[in-house]
Design a protein around this motif. Sequence first.
Motif, mmCIF file in Angstrom:
data_model
loop_
_atom_site.group_PDB
_atom_site.id
_atom_site.type_symbol
_atom_site.label_atom_id
_atom_site.label_comp_id
_atom_site.label_asym_id
_atom_site.label_seq_id
_atom_site.Cartn_x
_atom_site.Cartn_y
_atom_site.Cartn_z
ATOM 1 N N UNK A 25 -54.148 -31.339 19.690
ATOM 2 C CA UNK A 25 -54.387 -29.727 19.921
ATOM 3 C C UNK A 25 -53.602 -28.604 19.500
ATOM 4 N N UNK A 26 -53.962 -27.519 18.665
ATOM 5 C CA UNK A 26 -52.880 -26.463 18.306
ATOM 6 C C UNK A 26 -54.031 -25.598 18.656
ATOM 7 N N UNK A 27 -53.695 -24.262 19.470
ATOM 8 C CA UNK A 27 -54.177 -23.169 19.769
ATOM 9 C C UNK A 27 -54.049 -21.908 19.172
ATOM 10 N N UNK A 28 -54.529 -21.061 18.874
ATOM 11 C CA UNK A 28 -54.298 -19.947 18.232
ATOM 12 C C UNK A 28 -55.517 -19.149 19.009
ATOM 13 N N UNK A 56 -50.194 -16.749 17.610
ATOM 14 C CA UNK A 56 -50.526 -15.999 17.677
ATOM 15 C C UNK A 56 -50.648 -14.245 16.291
ATOM 16 N N UNK A 57 -50.712 -13.828 16.140
ATOM 17 C CA UNK A 57 -50.927 -12.717 15.228
ATOM 18 C C UNK A 57 -49.113 -13.117 14.969
ATOM 19 N N UNK A 58 -48.275 -12.763 16.230
ATOM 20 C CA UNK A 58 -46.342 -12.729 16.578
ATOM 21 C C UNK A 58 -46.090 -14.072 15.496
ATOM 22 N N UNK A 59 -46.781 -14.885 15.634
ATOM 23 C CA UNK A 59 -45.780 -15.976 14.710
ATOM 24 C C UNK A 59 -46.781 -16.584 13.158
ATOM 25 N N UNK A 76 -57.936 -10.219 9.569
ATOM 26 C CA UNK A 76 -56.889 -10.082 9.840
ATOM 27 C C UNK A 76 -56.636 -10.165 10.751
ATOM 28 N N UNK A 77 -56.683 -11.265 11.394
ATOM 29 C CA UNK A 77 -55.601 -12.063 12.334
ATOM 30 C C UNK A 77 -55.554 -13.129 12.266
ATOM 31 N N UNK A 78 -54.286 -14.322 12.267
ATOM 32 C CA UNK A 78 -54.521 -15.801 12.613
ATOM 33 C C UNK A 78 -55.580 -16.115 12.451
#
Length: 189
Positions: free
Chosen positions: A33-36, A60-63, A102-104
């Motif tokens: 599992x990965x989380x966004x 996240x949007x920051x990454x 426009x978001x991850x």
Amino acid sequence: MDAGKILVGVTGGIAAYKAPGVIRRLREAGHEVKVAATEAAFRFVPEETLAVAAGEHVHTDETWWERSGRVEHVSLARWADLVLVAPATADAMARASVGLGDDLLSATILAGARTVLWAPAMNPEMWSNPSTARNVETLRGWGHRFVGPSEGLMASTEELPGVGRLAEEAEIVAAVGEALGSRTTDASP
């Protein structure tokens, strides 16, 4: 149940507080599992809580843009056997149904996610709104799957139950297994 690589997308609804339990159950079932998470999700569940549940950092949007020059939305879409959006807000489904990225999380879905499973959670009036119904129909037409929503008391101050509650953890995990199983069946000659 077939185990797979699951990207859990957490959006900004009150049911986001249940996401760590879903993530934990997926890992217990043998899934990687990965989380966004969207920025709005962090109003309801801390990033650190999601990271502990997943056993790794939260995307996240920051990454979004990796130092190597690769972009995470493409990497995550290629990595994931299935993208599970839990909870899925009306906004997240609307954005996906019109192709916003426009978001991850929404960009990852647009970037070729193989299988997408939505676990909606919202106010019953939002779930029954014709706009939401149209967006769900559009997403289903593209092959996206849904689990829930369920009927029950809402997490807000609503006193009456209605359809809009996030499906139970076990139901979501079972739907992930079914989606993965049908994905491999569909790919067979």
